[in-house]
Enzyme design. Structure first.
Site, short mmCIF file in Angstrom:
data_model
loop_
_atom_site.label_atom_id
_atom_site.label_comp_id
_atom_site.label_asym_id
_atom_site.label_seq_id
_atom_site.Cartn_x
_atom_site.Cartn_y
_atom_site.Cartn_z
N ASP A 74 0.82 -1.20 0.00
CA ASP A 74 0.00 0.00 0.00
C ASP A 74 0.86 1.26 0.00
OD1 ASP A 74 -2.19 -1.59 -0.04
OD2 ASP A 74 -2.93 -1.05 1.95
N ALA A 214 -4.25 8.22 20.89
CA ALA A 214 -4.02 8.07 22.34
C ALA A 214 -4.49 9.30 23.11
CB ALA A 214 -2.54 7.79 22.61
#
Length: 294
Positions: A74, A214
């Site tokens: 990719d 996060a």
């Protein structure tokens, strides 16, 4: 028929693929134009010895090309998109890497799928891209100012989180306290955004995903928004600079710089082969519907 070929060499996995593709196209009188650096690697590895026409810049890819063949994973397709840009030349990904959500043609099926190409039995999937502008001049961003997967901001030279003030169409959304923030296209929803808990979008959905990396404020969840939305980000933190990435291209940006992200006026055309649909790729790569407990 005329095709451009671009790729990345992987030891022990790329050579059989290249041999099969070159032999098939030669037997079917397809004109091949090879990216110059990739061709030099193939000569060096003694995979091929014939002479071919070459290209080295996006300015050399025009409407005379039927498609660009990307050999790799990719990441190789993301770099191929930087070559194609707004030319409209479709991209077909041959997977010589690992996971491969974009490079859908597997090496086991090359001959079968190349026949579909010769017979033009394929469809075009149009993929949304994102552009970025900054309130302070940044040459690295202006050189290739679009992303097929995502634009993200993240901390630099620090373990401390950053604060990302986020506005949608000039309306304040949230101040994300996090390691960073991802703005992903439907194509990029199966990449970095997914690994951070973002939803998967089908390629034809006219939406974007805002995914915190996060987050300290745990109630900050990924958000799906219309792809016509203009997004503005203002980043602050303990360090003077933070990182901005457009797909795999990364640059450093000064704190308090305002980033403006919006959909580009052009799209990337991805080739879809019969029986190799996005949903089939999801099932195959993510093992949906399979019991793998044993």
């Amino acid at each position: 028929m005329k095709v451009a070929i671009y790729g990345k060499y992987y030891l022990n996995s790329t050579e059989p693929i290249i041999n099969d593709i070159f032999e098939f196209f030669t037997n079917n009188n397809v004109e091949m134009v090879i990216e110059s650096y990739f061709l030099s690697v193939l000569y060096e590895k003694k995979i091929i010895d014939k002479e071919y026409k070459t290209f080295s810049s996006h300015t050399e890819l025009d409407s005379s090309f039927d498609m660009l063949i990307s050999i790799g994973g990719d990441g190789t397709i993301l770099r191929a998109a930087a070559l194609v840009r707004d030319s409209g030349v479709p991209i077909l990904g041959i997977n010589a890497g690992r996971l491969g959500f974009l490079a859908t043609v597997q090496k086991e099926n090359i001959d079968e799928f190349m026949q579909f190409i010769i017979e033009k039995k394929y469809t075009i999937s149009k993929r949304t891209l994102l552009s970025l502008s900054t309130s302070l001049k940044n040459d690295a961003i202006e050189e290739i100012n679009f992303a097929l997967n995502e634009i993200s901001v993240s901390r630099k030279d620090s373990t401390s989180m950053i604060t990302v003030e986020t506005y949608l169409n000039d309306e304040f959304l949230n101040s994300y306290w996090a390691d960073g923030l991802i703005i992903a296209t439907p194509t990029g929803s199966t990449g970095y955004s997914m690994s951070c808990g973002g939803p998967i979008l089908t390629p034809d959905v006219k939406s974007l995903v805002v995914t915190p990396i996060a987050p300290h404020n745990l109630n900050a969840r990924p958000l799906v928004i219309p792809d016509e939305t203009e997004i503005k980000l203002k980043v602050s933190g303990r360090e003077e600079h933070y990182l901005v990435s457009l797909d795999s291209r990364i640059t450093s940006v000064k704190n308090e710089t305002i980033l403006t992200i919006k959909k580009t006026p052009f799209q990337i055309n991805m080739i879809e082969i019969p029986n190799e649909t996005f949903l089939k790729t999801l099932r195959g790569k993510l093992f949906w519907g399979e019991d793998r407990r044993n």
